[in-house]
Design an enzyme around this catalytic site. Structure first.
Site, PDB file in Angstrom:
ATOM      1  N   THR A 136       4.692  -1.170   8.246  1.00 57.70           N
ATOM      2  CA  THR A 136       4.913  -1.955   7.021  1.00 57.70           C
ATOM      3  C   THR A 136       6.372  -1.867   6.555  1.00 57.70           C
ATOM      4  OG1 THR A 136       4.238  -0.032   5.734  1.00 57.70           O
ATOM      5  CG2 THR A 136       2.550  -1.695   6.158  1.00 57.70           C
TER       6      THR A 136
ATOM      7  N   ASN B 134       0.832  -1.191   0.000  1.00 54.99           N
ATOM      8  CA  ASN B 134       0.000   0.000   0.000  1.00 54.99           C
ATOM      9  C   ASN B 134       0.864   1.237   0.000  1.00 54.99           C
ATOM     10  OD1 ASN B 134      -0.374   1.949   2.478  1.00 54.99           O
ATOM     11  ND2 ASN B 134       0.039  -0.054   3.395  1.00 54.99           N
TER      12      ASN B 134
ATOM     13  N   GLY C 264      -4.060  -6.084  11.215  1.00 52.32           N
ATOM     14  CA  GLY C 264      -4.222  -5.080  10.173  1.00 52.32           C
ATOM     15  C   GLY C 264      -4.894  -5.629   8.935  1.00 52.32           C
TER      16      GLY C 264
ATOM     17  N   GLY D  41       0.664  -7.965   5.744  1.00 48.85           N
ATOM     18  CA  GLY D  41       0.009  -9.260   5.559  1.00 48.85           C
ATOM     19  C   GLY D  41       0.929 -10.415   5.918  1.00 48.85           C
TER      20      GLY D  41
ATOM     21  N   GLY E 243      -0.473   6.589   1.969  1.00 45.96           N
ATOM     22  CA  GLY E 243      -0.024   7.859   2.523  1.00 45.96           C
ATOM     23  C   GLY E 243      -0.846   8.155   3.761  1.00 45.96           C
TER      24      GLY E 243
ATOM     25  N   CYS F 217       7.231   8.158   9.963  1.00 46.24           N
ATOM     26  CA  CYS F 217       7.003   9.175   8.946  1.00 46.24           C
ATOM     27  C   CYS F 217       8.246  10.057   8.827  1.00 46.24           C
ATOM     28  CB  CYS F 217       5.801  10.016   9.350  1.00 46.24           C
ATOM     29  SG  CYS F 217       6.080  10.749  10.958  1.00 46.24           S
TER      30      CYS F 217
HETATM   31  C1  FMN Z   1      -3.870   0.176   3.831  1.00 41.70           C
HETATM   32  C2  FMN Z   1      -2.987   0.371   5.010  1.00 41.70           C
HETATM   33  C3  FMN Z   1      -2.912   1.616   5.631  1.00 41.70           C
HETATM   34  C4  FMN Z   1      -2.105   1.822   6.730  1.00 41.70           C
HETATM   35  N1  FMN Z   1      -2.074   3.043   7.339  1.00 41.70           N
HETATM   36  C5  FMN Z   1      -1.334   3.217   8.464  1.00 41.70           C
HETATM   37  C6  FMN Z   1      -1.349   4.432   9.170  1.00 41.70           C
HETATM   38  O1  FMN Z   1      -2.042   5.366   8.818  1.00 41.70           O
HETATM   39  N2  FMN Z   1      -0.575   4.555  10.277  1.00 41.70           N
HETATM   40  C7  FMN Z   1       0.194   3.526  10.733  1.00 41.70           C
HETATM   41  O2  FMN Z   1       0.872   3.677  11.758  1.00 41.70           O
HETATM   42  N3  FMN Z   1       0.223   2.329  10.102  1.00 41.70           N
HETATM   43  C8  FMN Z   1      -0.526   2.160   8.972  1.00 41.70           C
HETATM   44  N4  FMN Z   1      -0.513   0.945   8.342  1.00 41.70           N
HETATM   45  C9  FMN Z   1       0.320  -0.136   8.865  1.00 41.70           C
HETATM   46  C10 FMN Z   1      -0.490  -1.079   9.758  1.00 41.70           C
HETATM   47  O3  FMN Z   1      -0.948  -0.397  10.886  1.00 41.70           O
HETATM   48  C11 FMN Z   1       0.367  -2.269  10.201  1.00 41.70           C
HETATM   49  O4  FMN Z   1       1.469  -1.780  10.941  1.00 41.70           O
HETATM   50  C12 FMN Z   1       0.897  -3.083   9.051  1.00 41.70           C
HETATM   51  O5  FMN Z   1      -0.064  -3.182   8.035  1.00 41.70           O
HETATM   52  C13 FMN Z   1       1.341  -4.487   9.454  1.00 41.70           C
HETATM   53  O6  FMN Z   1       0.281  -5.229   9.991  1.00 41.70           O
HETATM   54  P1  FMN Z   1      -0.609  -6.263   9.106  1.00 41.70           P
HETATM   55  O7  FMN Z   1       0.358  -7.163   8.402  1.00 41.70           O
HETATM   56  O8  FMN Z   1      -1.460  -6.967  10.112  1.00 41.70           O
HETATM   57  O9  FMN Z   1      -1.395  -5.459   8.149  1.00 41.70           O
HETATM   58  C14 FMN Z   1      -1.330   0.751   7.229  1.00 41.70           C
HETATM   59  C15 FMN Z   1      -1.399  -0.492   6.623  1.00 41.70           C
HETATM   60  C16 FMN Z   1      -2.219  -0.700   5.526  1.00 41.70           C
HETATM   61  C17 FMN Z   1      -2.254  -2.062   4.897  1.00 41.70           C
END
Ligand code: FMN
Ligand code: FAD
Ligand code: FAD
Ligand code: FMN
Ligand code: FES
Ligand code: FES
Lengths: 282, 313, 313, 282
Positions: free
Chosen positions: C191, C68, C263, C215, C71, C128
């Site tokens: 991520t 992703n 997530g 993921g 932003g 960030c």
């Molecule tokens: C579409 C999307 C948007 C995300 N937006 C943010 C965000 O705004 N702030 C943040 O700290 N992490 C954001 N993340 C990261 C997630 O919070 C998480 O740390 C990351 O996806 C790993 O976990 P997962 O594998 O369970 O998705 C985002 C992840 C995804 C997939």
């Protein structure tokens, strides 16, 4: 600067002839032989069917909705007939890989790699052997009985199992002309003391100048001790988790005792069959 | 006919851009695959001294990839020169020897000993611990990368590749340091430090607790690093990480790689490398790519400079 | 009955250890799932000022995961306090607000504004870019992590979590810096920077070229980081990365996490969080784990200290 | 220190009643309707079958040996009958997700999430509408014809296609009492000038005080221009790649023109149906 050869430079590219087959084999049958084991029969071609007793194949196990086996799974050659090109595997449905294998249906296909590794040897002086196995270990030992018969070597197969329902490969050993001795947990006859007495008797009767085992650490340790004491030739087929099956990844090492020194060997490459004297308990 | 020859610097031109990744290839593959058809052959990392490996289990399966903690078992350079090198001299494909060492000095000594007939190049596995720097891997920092590569460069005229680790915060900076120190090419990248736990036994799945993740799961990460490095340096970058198919390899070539290494995939499909070679050729035919150089600049990033900062929220 | 309550410091005790990962949760989920059953609610990252997001395509599928480059589109803190906060106050689960800013100063100002009723804690998204440090993310380095967290700590008594980035060479050092600066807990991790290329169009699959990988594909990596951080600090670590099932969550709890964030999995299965909660309870029953604290020390690493150096070639 | 509520504190937990269904639906049928499209009929229950025209579902597409679709795929409700609990989808087999969907067999099950998003509106003053669509866009528009009929609103459906074999949903519109106008690429009748003339004629005849479109940028732009010129109410159903379908991930944004200002909106949450005047070309 050194001269650097590139692939195009070679004078006359000799035709490449693989000695290990990497191919899709057709599934002839894949049926349950009891509640836990299935027999997979493949149409694998003459190269694969040249597998010798103790050699194995590395098999790509189908992914299913539930299971995504990433590695291939090593499987001993349960039978291989160069005349028909058929290769057979006897396997216990346990985890992701074998559950995947269990979904194969006749007419389908499966990717196999083999024959791999070093199989059993039958040194010239050995005239009568004892094979001692349990469970999946019998799949590895069965072809040895046929090899022995073909060489005029007498075979006693000690087949160990939990209970009569769990017996495997008895008919197979009998068909290969082996004398079969059954030992069971259910009646106590598989107890080490009992198996030891049986082996000593066979040796005393002149029916044991070669010991072969696979599949049980306890039985390996017993046979190893007796072989040393009685001066009997011996081999053991070992298992270890594998990825490549071709000696490349070094994941399948075990420690062996080579003349008093501990040496790590790759089970897929230096084995899976090793001198019984070198094996260490697992 | 597509011309797949690729120039990796210092006179080393491979007939095609595909080779094995170190540690995923050995003599055994010669029984299955025509090694003369492979762009180059890369050995398992060797060290000057004898070394054992790590405790078993040394590998485990994870979703779409594998963990390994093989370590670097090695029989030493003497053994290599006497036993392994003659075996590989049978083949026409250039042999690249991967080497590792625990100090800058030891890297140089090892490189010196590899000035031997039949060795076409050296791949420095600098993802190993530097005993002089608190055990941190050389490739984790530009400074230690530069030291190790420069020391090797002083003693060898062979093509010298630096294999980088993905376990660093700024791989482009490390890439620039390797280039500045005289590396002829970069290999991007090694495995990513990872772990898995068996919740039934409550034990890590690897005997060594942690290990390196490889296979398809890491491809998006190492592809990104290849892209970053290719933009950061002007020497060739050899992409490595999760390549199983020709399509994966083409992604790397489009990202700026001059060649690729196939690792884990060979364990699953021994013919992976030859299939990748054939598939790259077919892709080039289809897309009208006549030679490897045509990949340069083929990637269309849509005029936009990537906004790296925003990218990984 | 298993007691799943988990103490995340500074008086914040969750009824169970499962919560959404920032950016993968919003009001819409309330239509599908009982939000009162979730351990805590974590908002998408907000910023003080209005921000747009990145160009589309903003997501793409890769093997076993997604990329992703959303932003951080944000309507600003005013909007958040006026519109979003009241919505979440309907629910009993504590609300954690994820916040980001381009400078140390701005982080502090934002934290100060979040001292509002209905906000149970702050998650600082320090992955960030720091405009004062050449755009490098705060969480890439211990020093900038410490500055950002310390500045927020000075202005808020709310539980303050630091969310770390996996795009760094030494996450344990960053974790220690966050702890030293006064963070009450760590979220490990965000991520992983990655990319993919469509070989037919020869374009990156994301409009922004690079993006974050999330993921199942990243689980072995973020699990390893969680383990390293849990050993490095004495504040709670909240594991995050690739958790889709209770089994995944239990791996994190065994690795030393005091709670987990789910997530990407919620996109694929909106009930992922409630299923994970039920599955953790079932696992605890089966294994005789009576309370969350029993997870501490349950991991059996076989007496061996992990040999990190050897681990990743 | 602030007071922190934890989940256990709540006074009386009101029973939770989801308004969006996340459930396994039983496959009633999944048959080809022409060479490219399949019709999926699901037994999805009354909650799902309450879907209104223009709403969609986010569907988990089965993984196959070749395809591993990671995201769900959004699909417009082609039909939904609260009486039977059945929901239907008309889809074109294109890529990984729809190839996976195509493998569903009746009796099997599939995970669906919905109804999602904002559907079509039929404002009070609108007495006769024109729906203009092509390909998969017709799947989205078909339920609108039935909604209109139920409200006593007259419908003209302009169905565009490459050639007669590619025509979709004609019978469906006819059954809903719509007048169907067919325009084809093969005979040139689908050319913008021709469609424009047709729309102008319908408007002149008093048969067009609402314009609805889906599935073609070219047709959207045309309708948007005419709607503005003729002062006709209009809506468009938009598509954009989606992950969550629930307004959480912000991947599905498009730019809209809201009173001269460019505003990014989530197609899954603010749409997929938007005021025709706000749409920007894609
Ligand atoms: C579409 C999307 C948007 C995300 N937006 C943010 C965000 O705004 N702030 C943040 O700290 N992490 C954001 N993340 C990261 C997630 O919070 C998480 O740390 C990351 O996806 C790993 O976990 P997962 O594998 O369970 O998705 C985002 C992840 C995804 C997939
Ligand atoms: C040389 C050799 C020959 C073999 N021959 C047979 C045979 O004829 N019949 C048979 O049923 N099994 C045989 N095995 C074991 C077989 O390879 C499988 O590992 C075992 O059937 C369980 O695999 P699984 O995928 O079902 O279990 P999983 O639990 O999914 O296995 C997980 C991982 O552990 C490894 N593993 C699990 N058990 C063993 C084991 N006993 N030995 C080595 N690795 C293991 C698997 O290969 C896999 O990498 C042999 C193993 C070796 C090394
Ligand atoms: C609100 C909405 C309603 C839809 N209704 C229908 C319908 O009724 N029938 C139908 O056949 N299709 C419909 N689509 C498109 C559908 O969701 C699939 O994306 C499309 O069928 C192709 O998916 P695939 O997996 O086969 O292709 P792939 O090539 O595997 O798709 C790759 C990715 O691109 C996305 N994508 C590809 N095409 C589109 C598209 N046109 N719109 C949005 N994303 C796309 C996919 O969702 C996926 O994430 C709808 C899309 C939206 C947004
Ligand atoms: C079992 C195994 C052993 C490895 N050994 C080495 C090694 O000795 N030296 C080295 O530089 N890399 C080693 N690697 C890393 C690979 O060369 C390669 O960088 C990594 O696996 C990523 O590529 P892949 O995803 O194609 O496997 C090893 C990888 C594996 C899986
Ligand atoms: S399985 Fe790879 S070396 Fe034995
Ligand atoms: S698809 Fe996630 S916000 Fe629209």
């Amino acid at each position: 600067m050194r001269q650097i050869r590139i692939s195009d430079d070679r004078a006359e590219p000799a035709a490449f002839a693989p000695t290990v087959v990497d191919a899709d084999a057709r599934v002839v049958a894949n049926d349950w032989v009891n509640a836990e084991y299935k027999l997979l029969v493949l149409d694998a071609g003459p190269g694969a069917a040249a597998a010798r007793a103790g050699q194995f194949f590395n098999i790509e196990c189908p992914a299913t909705g539930e299971d995504q086996p990433f590695f291939r799974r090593p499987m001993s050659t349960y039978a291989a007939d160069p005349a028909t090109g058929q290769v057979e595997f006897l396997y216990k449905v346990t985890g992701a890989g074998t559950r995947g294998l269990a979904t194969l249906v006749s007419g389908g296909s499966v990717r196999i790699l083999g024959p791999l590794g070093v199989g059993f040897s039958l040194p010239r002086g050995v005239r009568s052997i004892v094979v001692l196995g349990r469970g999946v270990g019998l799949a590895t030992l069965a072809p040895l009985a046929e090899l022995a018969r073909a060489r005029g070597v007498a075979v006693t197969a000690i087949v160990s199992a939990r209970s009569p329902e769990h017996l495997l490969s008895v008919a197979r050993f009998e068909a290969a002309g082996a004398r079969v001795e059954i030992v069971l947990d259910s009646d106590g006859s598989s107890a080490p003391a009992n198996v030891e007495a049986l082996l000593r008797r066979l040796h005393a009767e002149g029916r044991a100048d070669g010991f072969y085992t696979c599949g049980s650490n306890r039985l390996m340790v017993l046979m190893q001790r007796l072989a040393a004491e009685l001066g009997v030739f011996g081999e053991v087929a070992m298992e270890q988790q594998m990825a490549c099956g071709l000696g490349m990844c070094f994941c399948c090492v075990r420690n062996f005792n080579v003349g008093g020194e501990t040496v790590a060997k790759r089970v897929c490459w230096d084995g899976p069959v090793f001198p019984l004297a070198e094996a260490t308990s697992w | 006919m597509v011309d797949l020859a690729t120039d990796l610097g210092r006179g080393l031109v491979l007939a095609n851009p595909v080779m094995p990744a170190s540690g995923t290839f050995a003599e055994g593959l010669a029984k299955v695959v025509d090694l003369n058809a492979i762009g180059a052959l890369v050995t398992k990392t060797i060290t000057a001294e004898l070394r054992g490996g790590n405790p078993v289990p040394r590998v485990s399966e994870v979703g779409n990839g594998m963990l390994n903690s093989i370590g670097i078992p090695s029989k030493g350079i003497d053994y290599f020169l006497a036993e392994t090198l003659p075996f590989f001299r049978q083949f026409s494909s250039p042999l690249i020897v991967s080497v590792s060492a625990p100090s800058v000095e030891a890297f140089a000594r090892a490189a010196e000993r590899l000035n031997a007939d039949g060795i076409a190049g050296i791949e420095a596995n600098i993802s190993c611990p530097n005993i002089e720097e608190d055990g941190k891997a050389f490739a984790m920092r530009p400074s230690t990368t530069e030291q190790a590569i420069a020391a090797m460069r002083r003693v060898t005229d062979l093509p010298l590749w630096a294999k980088l680790t993905p376990n660093t915060g700024d791989i482009a900076a490390v890439a620039r340091a390797a280039e500045a120190a005289g590396a002829d090419a970069l290999v991007v990248a090694n495995t990513i430090l990872a772990m898995a736990i068996d919740i039934e036994t409550m034990r890590p799945t690897l005997g060594n607790v942690m290990g390196g993740l490889s296979g398809p799961a890491i491809k998006p990460i190492t592809l990104r690093m290849t892209y970053q490095c290719a933009r950061a340096v002007s020497i060739p970058v050899i992409g490595c990480g999760g390549i199983s198919t020709a399509s994966d390899a083409v992604e790397y070539l489009l990202a700026g790689a001059g060649a690729v290494q196939v690792g884990t995939a060979t364990f699953l499909r021994p013919h992976a490398m030859t299939e990748v070679i054939a598939g790259i050729a077919a892709y080039c035919e289809r897309k009208g790519i006549a030679r490897m150089a045509d990949f340069a600049g083929a990637l269309d990033t849509g005029m936009r400079e990537p906004d790296v900062m925003e990218a990984a929220q």
